[in-house]
Design a protein around this motif. Structure first.
Motif, PDB file in Angstrom:
ATOM      1  N   UNK A 290       0.836  -1.200   0.000  1.00  0.00           N
ATOM      2  CA  UNK A 290       0.000   0.000   0.000  1.00  0.00           C
ATOM      3  C   UNK A 290       0.868   1.246   0.000  1.00  0.00           C
ATOM      4  N   UNK A 291       1.941   1.218   0.775  1.00  0.00           N
ATOM      5  CA  UNK A 291       2.819   2.393   0.858  1.00  0.00           C
ATOM      6  C   UNK A 291       3.452   2.720  -0.483  1.00  0.00           C
ATOM      7  N   UNK A 292       3.993   1.716  -1.170  1.00  0.00           N
ATOM      8  CA  UNK A 292       4.711   2.011  -2.407  1.00  0.00           C
ATOM      9  C   UNK A 292       3.758   2.281  -3.567  1.00  0.00           C
ATOM     10  N   UNK A 293       2.567   1.684  -3.552  1.00  0.00           N
ATOM     11  CA  UNK A 293       1.641   1.895  -4.661  1.00  0.00           C
ATOM     12  C   UNK A 293       0.884   3.211  -4.503  1.00  0.00           C
ATOM     13  N   UNK A 294       0.398   3.496  -3.292  1.00  0.00           N
ATOM     14  CA  UNK A 294      -0.429   4.679  -3.084  1.00  0.00           C
ATOM     15  C   UNK A 294       0.345   5.879  -2.590  1.00  0.00           C
ATOM     16  N   UNK A 295       1.592   5.688  -2.164  1.00  0.00           N
ATOM     17  CA  UNK A 295       2.389   6.823  -1.716  1.00  0.00           C
ATOM     18  C   UNK A 295       1.976   7.364  -0.361  1.00  0.00           C
ATOM     19  N   UNK A 296       1.371   6.544   0.479  1.00  0.00           N
ATOM     20  CA  UNK A 296       0.949   6.985   1.803  1.00  0.00           C
ATOM     21  C   UNK A 296       2.069   6.740   2.818  1.00  0.00           C
ATOM     22  N   UNK A 297       1.903   7.294   4.007  1.00  0.00           N
ATOM     23  CA  UNK A 297       2.927   7.159   5.036  1.00  0.00           C
ATOM     24  C   UNK A 297       2.897   5.746   5.625  1.00  0.00           C
TER      25      UNK A 297
ATOM     26  N   UNK B 109       2.623   4.689   8.758  1.00  0.00           N
ATOM     27  CA  UNK B 109       1.591   4.487   9.772  1.00  0.00           C
ATOM     28  C   UNK B 109       0.211   4.360   9.134  1.00  0.00           C
ATOM     29  N   UNK B 110      -0.054   5.176   8.133  1.00  0.00           N
ATOM     30  CA  UNK B 110      -1.338   5.086   7.430  1.00  0.00           C
ATOM     31  C   UNK B 110      -1.489   3.740   6.726  1.00  0.00           C
ATOM     32  N   UNK B 111      -0.412   3.291   6.102  1.00  0.00           N
ATOM     33  CA  UNK B 111      -0.461   2.050   5.331  1.00  0.00           C
ATOM     34  C   UNK B 111      -0.698   0.841   6.242  1.00  0.00           C
ATOM     35  N   UNK B 112       0.003   0.796   7.374  1.00  0.00           N
ATOM     36  CA  UNK B 112      -0.128  -0.341   8.287  1.00  0.00           C
ATOM     37  C   UNK B 112      -1.520  -0.391   8.904  1.00  0.00           C
TER      38      UNK B 112
END
Length: 478
Positions: free
Chosen positions: A185-192, A194-197
């Motif tokens: 999620x982090x690498x695909x959506x570019x979110x932080x 903590x948000x991704x986890x």
């Protein structure tokens, strides 16, 4: 071999977990460094976004040819929800297009894989069948389940099962959330990180449990991250409640699909409704040191699961009774007031049916069913998703019973398509009761951020509701 496919899949998943543990322990640091090119690919390559757009247009055209104009209604409803989030954003024109487009793209991918492919539908159908089997095999709890009519619906055993598995496999959940789903999620959506986890955690856990995954870091979150954390909780349900809804007769495949699709949707909407404008304190997911579970064996997990299940069942029973009583009180007061105006049929559900009817139409519900689905959305928003699903289960049972569609000009049930959309739209904790719960929990974990947490609450509730509605739109398209 055909009868052993389930056992084979479980064995392969177990082997993958063990191999992954060994690889991460030995080569973890080097792996994180080598995979940075994937993030760069999604961050800088707009060709991917154009291909996603073309794929959506092609899929929509194919749906229109096969099903007529109905998928167009849900698709334009989806676009309208996105437009409203952009219009009322906290920081207009500061949106992250990567997060928004990739989040919606992942929703479509999950929807197509699960609802339109044989493999996806069979896999989720199998999981749903197993959950249904657990709700019907209740011989070992027959003594306990005789206490109340409500508990006779196998809810106690379902909660016990989910909590026991969750307790015993906490470490495995940690591996899946942090190293697999969270990182993707982090690498695909570019979110932080903590948000991704926490978004990944909401697929399996409740809004409070997923928050506990990053408890040491809540005080260091930006306001946008707090907003995304709360939105993810509002847009999903816990595994234990999912078991409760299955026991009521709601289609398990749709509940499982909704939990999966709502994870990227909640992040996409949260980061659009409240874009990031502050500096992040945690930049990579490997910096997160998540506390693992302390369960040592299956007996301890079962013991804790049973203890927690008793409290959850009592909480569900008390809340259901209190909310139904509150709804009856509201209806009585409104009927009395309506009688003075020659409108004795005035009720809380009638008011909700008119307020939320445009939303149900936007999601693709037919006109004749739109008022009933709007009632369910209103009950879920102002009272509880449990009461809304309980009423939806009554509609499902009436349809399956095959009785008359209208009795005294009152519609007794809705179509299967409308039931599907309603199931997705209701699949979340986005109501005012949950708002108080999450604000109180986060304030307890980070008392120094009380004002920021409170300021994010209402916007997160709206964003969580819209995330569920977007998932319902895509389900209506598929």
């Amino acid at each position: 071999f055909h009868r052993a496919i389930g056992l084979l899949v479980i064995s392969l998943v177990t082997i993958i977990f063990l191999v992954w543990d060994w690889l991460m322990e030995r080569y973890g640091d080097q792996a994180w460094e080598k995979l940075h090119f994937i993030r760069d690919l999604f961050t800088r390559n707009w060709i991917i976004y154009m291909l996603m757009l073309l794929a959506v247009v092609f899929w929509l055209a194919l749906n229109v040819v096969q099903q007529g104009i109905r998928p167009l209604v849900s698709f334009f409803g989806l676009l309208l929800f996105i437009f409203l989030m952009l219009l009322f954003s906290k920081h207009p024109f500061r949106w992250c297009w990567q997060t928004l487009l990739c989040g919606i793209g992942l929703q479509f991918v999950f929807g197509l894989l699960i609802l339109r492919t044989t493999f996806g539908s069979d896999a989720l159908g199998w999981l749903g069948e197993q959950a249904t089997v657990f709700t019907h095999k209740h011989s070992c709890c027959s003594v306990v389940l005789t206490f109340t009519t409500f508990m006779k619906k196998k809810i106690f055993k379902m909660l016990l099962l989910f909590l026991t598995i969750q307790n015993f496999l906490y470490t495995e959940f940690y591996i899946i959330l942090r190293c697999w789903i969270g990182y993707m999620i982090e690498i695909i959506m570019g979110t932080s990180p903590t948000e991704s986890v926490t978004a990944a955690g909401n697929i399996f856990l409740g809004q409070i449990e997923s928050t506990l995954l990053i408890r040491p870091y809540i005080s260091r979150l930006t306001r946008s991250e707090i907003h995304a954390l709360m939105t993810g909780g509002f847009a999903s349900i816990s595994g234990s409640l999912m078991g409760t809804f299955i026991s009521l007769g709601v289609e398990p495949t749709h509940l499982l699909t909704a939990s999966l699709m709502s994870a990227p949707a909640s992040l996409a909407i949260a980061k659009t409704f409240w874009p990031e404008t502050e500096t992040l304190s945690i930049n990579t997911i490997r910096d997160l040191k998540i506390e693992k579970g302390e369960i040592k064996n299956i007996l301890e997990a079962a013991s804790q699961g049973a203890s927690h299940a008793v409290g959850l069942v009592a909480n569900i029973v008390v809340n259901l009774i209190s909310f139904l009583a509150l709804l009856a009180l509201f209806d009585a007061i409104l009927s009395w007031l309506g009688g003075m105006l020659d409108c004795p049929q005035l009720s809380f559900t009638l008011i909700c049916s008119y307020i939320f009817m445009p939303l149900s139409l936007m999601m693709g519900v037919s006109w004749e069913d739109s008022f009933i689905v709007a009632e369910l959305i209103g009950i879920k928003t102002f009272l509880s998703e449990l009461v809304a699903y309980q009423k939806l289960s009554e509609l499902i049972k009436r349809r399956k019973a095959g009785g008359p569609e209208y009795v005294n000009n009152v519609k007794q049930f809705i179509s299967v398509h409308s039931e599907t959309i309603a199931t997705y739209a209701l699949c979340g904790f986005s109501n005012f009761a949950s708002l108080g719960i999450i604000v109180g929990a986060l304030t307890t974990m980070a008392p120094d951020r009380q004002s920021d947490i409170s300021s994010c609450g209402l916007r997160a509730l709206i964003a969580g509701s819209v995330s569920c509605f977007m998932t319902a739109c895509i389900a209506g398209d598929c």
